[in-house]
Design an enzyme around this catalytic site. Structure first.
Site, PDB file in Angstrom:
ATOM      1  N   GLU A  73      -6.082  -8.292  -0.170  1.00 14.39           N
ATOM      2  CA  GLU A  73      -6.886  -8.035   1.025  1.00 14.39           C
ATOM      3  C   GLU A  73      -8.325  -7.771   0.611  1.00 14.39           C
ATOM      4  O   GLU A  73      -8.571  -7.136  -0.416  1.00 14.39           O
ATOM      5  CB  GLU A  73      -6.373  -6.794   1.784  1.00 14.39           C
ATOM      6  CG  GLU A  73      -4.955  -6.888   2.291  1.00 14.39           C
ATOM      7  CD  GLU A  73      -4.547  -5.670   3.132  1.00 14.39           C
ATOM      8  OE1 GLU A  73      -5.427  -4.848   3.465  1.00 14.39           O
ATOM      9  OE2 GLU A  73      -3.349  -5.559   3.447  1.00 14.39           O
TER      10      GLU A  73
ATOM     11  N   GLU B   2       0.775  -1.247   0.000  1.00 16.01           N
ATOM     12  CA  GLU B   2       0.000   0.000   0.000  1.00 16.01           C
ATOM     13  C   GLU B   2       0.806   1.296   0.000  1.00 16.01           C
ATOM     14  O   GLU B   2       0.588   2.185   0.834  1.00 16.01           O
ATOM     15  CB  GLU B   2      -0.994  -0.002   1.177  1.00 16.01           C
ATOM     16  CG  GLU B   2      -2.019  -1.112   1.074  1.00 16.01           C
ATOM     17  CD  GLU B   2      -3.139  -1.038   2.114  1.00 16.01           C
ATOM     18  OE1 GLU B   2      -3.005  -0.318   3.111  1.00 16.01           O
ATOM     19  OE2 GLU B   2      -4.156  -1.715   1.903  1.00 16.01           O
TER      20      GLU B   2
END
Ligand SMILES: *[C@@H]1O[C@H](CO)[C@@H](O)[C@H](O)[C@H]1NC(C)=O
Ligand SMILES: *[C@@H]1O[C@H](CO)[C@@H](O)[C@H](O)[C@H]1NC(C)=O
Ligand SMILES: *[C@@H]1O[C@H](CO)[C@@H](O)[C@H](O)[C@H]1NC(C)=O
Ligand SMILES: *[C@@H]1O[C@H](CO)[C@@H](O)[C@H](O)[C@H]1NC(C)=O
Ligand SMILES: *[C@@H]1O[C@H](CO)[C@@H](O)[C@H](O)[C@H]1NC(C)=O
Length: 671
Positions: A429, A324
């Site tokens: 995710e 991320e």
């Protein structure tokens, strides 16, 4: 997970299911009964077997865990009885001896088999399910389905995943602060409390349960401090790595493949708490932005050199090099430059072509999948990592029932398109959350958007109370069915996926899980996660899913690694400009002359293990360049600089680096 609007993840609450105390007592009773039966069977059957059956048959006892093969007949005539060969494999119903010496019955209704031979610890015969290739067989990217879970909050902690750790030190919001608070609390266990967490939060039994749940992959977030820390960084250095090594052993035993996710990088790549430090992004942003990226590339190299070794490459088959990073602050061009450089680093460690090191997983940086179409054509085994979350954007008053099909339309087509436009794409995710209800999901003291009390980023009009979303004990069958439908839609839409996360720890205040939407295990135990994830197949009614085959070059076959120069010429390393910083040629940089902190290999204690070759931690002996260290005659800002600083004076060495004032963190002596 990220906590920006759009895709993000969250926080934790504690999960509960069958009261563990009750469960373990029941297990003990069951184990005692089974143990008694086994003794009885052995006492009665074995003598008959050896006396009557063995001379006439030669079946493979080791395929079941119920009896062991023996290298000789028991004898009552005084001849020594040769030792029994240990049982090294078994399937559903077999007894497993866990590495702490305890035993459990393996439950795997899917034809999976474990394999563990202490005298042959790198054997890859285990298979998670009949439909997942054994570790010693090829995993076909894009064709074999990834059905995985994250082991979030284990080796990289997060307040919402293990709230109890943070609740003991009120006000701590990230592992930096938690580590500092723990270290100051020697009476309470000191920094070693983190190792207690590593030891207990995830154990071998979790891997056995994961395979039995029909899952074949785990994504394991690890922080850079698993490798080392620099002076001034409060994290527990190196310890997480020894638990990652245990994870490799457990994954190998149950036939599970690992996606190693580098989750926390020097300076913070996203400013979120799970990057180690909440606050400023100092990775590819600000004065230390280039230096932090240099240091990160060496950590990527050190990990790649380890996992590309023949002993490990068939278990750790995927490497998420940076979790991320935030394109909105870093810029996509610089992220592409960094990704290309990391590609070169990883491929240099293992080589090009199938079997030579991991598939490299690139997070989309929240730029959106379609903005990565055509990136690095011809690259050898790269994948795109997407983290779709509905819960951090605008909150909705719709009940769960109104959400069950949303993943199909929100993500199905995008994933499908990306498989063609980019290549292999997986969701690293996702969760069951449709709102941000959950203890610490929004951060310590921030409140929730759903309740309209969230401190920043508003206005967040109040939707309602979070209580019914948190009190999973009162969920009825309809609610559980709706959550399960949402999970199945997500799985079908995403095709290749890793649920975030396997386990949420209990909150100290309630003694239970307070972020139930984030725990796969809690859902399995309480009936809202599918006991067979294949039941997701087709639930979106997608009549036209991606069913293609990736080009041979993308899976390590012919043409792998032949990236046309036109695709790389404008994204070389280092960047030519960095956000909130001077011209990169004027910025502090490191020099690659430091000793390499090679990652240690596991050790084995079984007899005969002295001859076991566990490798030396480094796949490519010709990769001898040192690692990033400060230039002796220059001084630097803290890697964790919090704000813009004046342009530094010239570095006296005349190197590209320029001197800047020292601050509280001295990036020099390695620990
Ligand atoms: C939470 O506490 C309950 C009750 O003691 C226990 O059964 C359960 O295993 C705990 N959950 C976790 C994830 O530790
Ligand atoms: C994988 O392991 C199994 C069990 O030991 C063995 O029978 C099989 O031949 C192995 N396959 C390969 C490709 O090595
Ligand atoms: C980027 O770096 C500058 C300079 O250090 C800093 O002020 C800013 O907060 C950083 N941006 C983010 C999003 O952290
Ligand atoms: C999947 O992608 C293919 C190729 O791009 C396309 O033809 C097809 O319509 C897509 N299907 C869906 C459901 O998006
Ligand atoms: C920690 O990270 C999670 C996930 O991004 C986020 O939801 C939460 O707000 C963060 N907590 C704090 C205190 O920053």
């Amino acid at each position: 997970m990220s906590n920006v609007s759009g895709n993000r993840y969250l926080k934790e609450k504690q999960a509960v299911y069958a009261a563990p105390g009750v469960k373990s007592r029941r297990n003990i009773i069951i184990l005692s009964v089974i143990g008694g039966l086994i003794l009885l069977i052995v006492a009665v059957v074995v003598p008959i077997y050896f006396a009557v059956i063995k001379p006439h048959s030669h079946k493979n006892e080791s395929a079941s865990g119920s009896t062991g093969s023996s290298s000789g007949s028991p004898s009552s005539t005084g001849a020594p009885t040769p030792p029994k060969a240990a049982i090294v494999t078994g399937g559903d119903g077999s007894t497993i001896t866990l590495d702490d010496g305890s035993t459990m019955i393996y439950s795997n209704k899917f034809g999976g088999s474990w394999y563990h031979d202490p005298s042959d610890p790198f054997n890859n015969a285990a298979q998670a399910q009949s439909w997942s290739p054994a570790l010693n067989q090829t995993f076909h990217w894009g064709t074999d389905r990834i059905r995985g879970v994250n082991l979030g909050g284990w080796l990289t902690t997060e307040p919402f995943i293990s709230p109890a750790l943070y609740q003991k030190y009120p006000g701590t919001v990230d592992e930096w602060e938690l580590s500092a608070a723990m270290a100051a609390d020697t009476a309470g266990g000191g920094l070693g409390q983190l190792e207690d967490h590593y030891k207990t939060f995830i154990t071998e039994a979790d891997f056995a349960q994961i395979a039995g749940a029909g899952l074949n992959f785990v994504r394991i977030p690890i922080p850079f401090w698993a490798i080392e820390t620099w002076s001034g960084e409060p994290f527990l250095a190196k310890t997480a790595w020894t638990y990652f090594l245990k994870a490799i052993g457990w994954a190998r035993k149950y036939g599970i493949r690992i996606n190693l996710d580098l989750h926390a990088l020097p300076g913070s790549q996203n400013g979120w708490n799970h990057s180690g430090r909440l606050g400023t992004i100092s990775f590819l942003n600000g004065t230390m932005g280039l230096a932090n990226a240099q240091r990160s590339l060496d950590y990527i190299r050190i990990i790649a050199e380890f996992i590309s070794q023949p002993q490990y490459k068939d278990v750790v088959v995927m490497f998420g090099i940076t979790n991320e990073p935030q394109v909105p602050f870093i810029g996509q061009e610089n992220l592409q430059r960094y990704y290309l450089q990391a590609y070169n680093v990883v491929r240099n460690a293992g080589g090009v072509g199938a079997g030579n090191g991991p598939l490299i997983s690139y997070h989309d940086g929240f730029a959106g999948l379609n903005n990565w179409a055509g990136f690095l054509p011809g690259a050898d085994r790269i994948g795109l990592d997407y983290h779709p979350y509905l819960c951090f954007a605008t909150q909705t008053s719709d009940p769960m029932s109104a959400n069950v099909n949303k993943p199909c339309t929100a993500w199905g087509g995008a994933m499908n398109d990306s498989m063609t436009a980019f290549g292999f794409t997986a969701a690293g995710e996702f969760s069951n959350a449709i709102n941000d209800c959950g203890t610490f999901v929004n951060g310590v003291g921030q409140g929730t958007r759903y309740e309209g009390t969230y401190a920043t980023g508003g206005p967040w009009p109040k939707i309602g109370s979070c209580d019914s979303w948190i009190n999973w004990q009162s969920w009825d069958a309809t609610m559980k069915n709706n959550i399960q439908s949402f999970a199945l839609s997500s799985m079908d839409a995403l095709q290749h996926w890793f649920f975030w996360t396997w386990k949420i720890g209990n909150s100290t205040t309630s003694g239970t899980v307070e972020s139930p939407a984030w725990s796969y295990q809690l859902g399995l135990q309480n009936g809202w996660m599918p006991t067979d994830p294949r039941s997701a197949n087709g639930v979106c009614g997608n009549t036209d899913p991606w069913s293609g085959k990736l080009p041979a070059s993308a899976t390590g076959g012919s043409g792998a690694g032949n990236i046309p120069a036109s695709a790389t010429s404008s994204i070389g390393w280092p960047p030519t400009a960095i956000s909130n910083a001077a011209d990169p040629t004027l910025l502090p940089q490191y020099t690659q002359t430091g000793p390499i902190p090679t990652l240690p290999v596991p050790t084995f204690s079984a007899s005969g293990s002295a001859s076991i070759d566990a490798g030396n931690g480094w796949a490519n002996p010709s990769d001898t360049v040192g690692v990033a260290v400060p230039i002796a005659s220059c001084s630097y800002l803290s890697p964790w600089v919090e704000s813009a600083v004046a342009a530094p004076p010239a570095c006296p060495t005349g190197a590209a680096a320029r001197a800047v004032p020292r601050s509280q963190v001295t990036p020099a002596p390695r620990q």
